[in-house]
Design a protein around this motif. Structure first.
Motif, PDB file in Angstrom:
ATOM      1  N   LEU A 166      44.277  44.354  41.737  1.00 52.97           N
ATOM      2  CA  LEU A 166      44.214  45.144  40.500  1.00 52.97           C
ATOM      3  C   LEU A 166      43.203  44.565  39.512  1.00 52.97           C
ATOM      4  N   GLU A 167      43.248  43.274  39.279  1.00 54.24           N
ATOM      5  CA  GLU A 167      42.337  42.662  38.306  1.00 54.24           C
ATOM      6  C   GLU A 167      40.885  42.867  38.717  1.00 54.24           C
ATOM      7  N   GLN A 168      40.609  42.699  39.993  1.00 50.78           N
ATOM      8  CA  GLN A 168      39.244  42.890  40.504  1.00 50.78           C
ATOM      9  C   GLN A 168      38.797  44.347  40.334  1.00 50.78           C
ATOM     10  N   ALA A 169      39.673  45.283  40.625  1.00 52.96           N
ATOM     11  CA  ALA A 169      39.342  46.707  40.504  1.00 52.96           C
ATOM     12  C   ALA A 169      39.101  47.093  39.048  1.00 52.96           C
ATOM     13  N   GLU A 170      39.944  46.581  38.147  1.00 55.22           N
ATOM     14  CA  GLU A 170      39.778  46.890  36.730  1.00 55.22           C
ATOM     15  C   GLU A 170      38.483  46.289  36.193  1.00 55.22           C
ATOM     16  N   SER A 171      38.162  45.077  36.608  1.00 51.77           N
ATOM     17  CA  SER A 171      36.935  44.420  36.182  1.00 51.77           C
ATOM     18  C   SER A 171      35.717  45.205  36.656  1.00 51.77           C
ATOM     19  N   ARG A 172      35.748  45.625  37.896  1.00 51.16           N
ATOM     20  CA  ARG A 172      34.638  46.408  38.451  1.00 51.16           C
ATOM     21  C   ARG A 172      34.488  47.743  37.703  1.00 51.16           C
ATOM     22  N   ALA A 173      35.595  48.390  37.409  1.00 54.29           N
ATOM     23  CA  ALA A 173      35.551  49.669  36.693  1.00 54.29           C
ATOM     24  C   ALA A 173      35.004  49.487  35.282  1.00 54.29           C
TER      25      ALA A 173
END
Length: 101
Positions: free
Chosen positions: A26-33
């Motif tokens: 989740l953290e990686q996906a939110e950061s990328r977004a």
């Protein structure tokens, strides 16, 4: 003719956030977004104001390569200083906010 059957079941599965959290992504996906969103906003503003990447680099007192990295949504090394400079050049200010999770 029979009336259409309307399902009364509610959604029972998990949502994408739950899945990503479970898989520790989740953290990686939110950061990328977030990176993608900021890069796209900067590029949109740059184009609206008809500022070339070279001109943006000149106004930011940096290189064209730095501007390219700044506008690259997949680049993880975007600094707040560079974002702030780009925002000021494009007559905006950078606002970072902590919101309840």
């Amino acid at each position: 003719m029979k009336p259409a059957i309307v399902s009364k079941r509610i959604h029972r599965g998990t949502d994408l956030r739950d899945l990503l959290k479970k898989e520790a992504l989740l953290e990686q996906a939110e950061s990328r977004a977030l990176r993608r969103s900021v890069a796209l906003q900067l590029d949109r503003l740059r184009k609206e104001q008809q500022v070339s990447k070279s001109r943006l680099a000149l106004r930011m007192n940096t290189s064209r390569a730095v501007v390219d990295r700044l506008l690259d949504p997949s680049n993880p090394s975007i600094t707040l200083a560079a974002l702030g400079k780009a925002a000021r050049v494009l007559k905006r200010r950078l606002l970072i906010e902590l919101v309840p999770g």
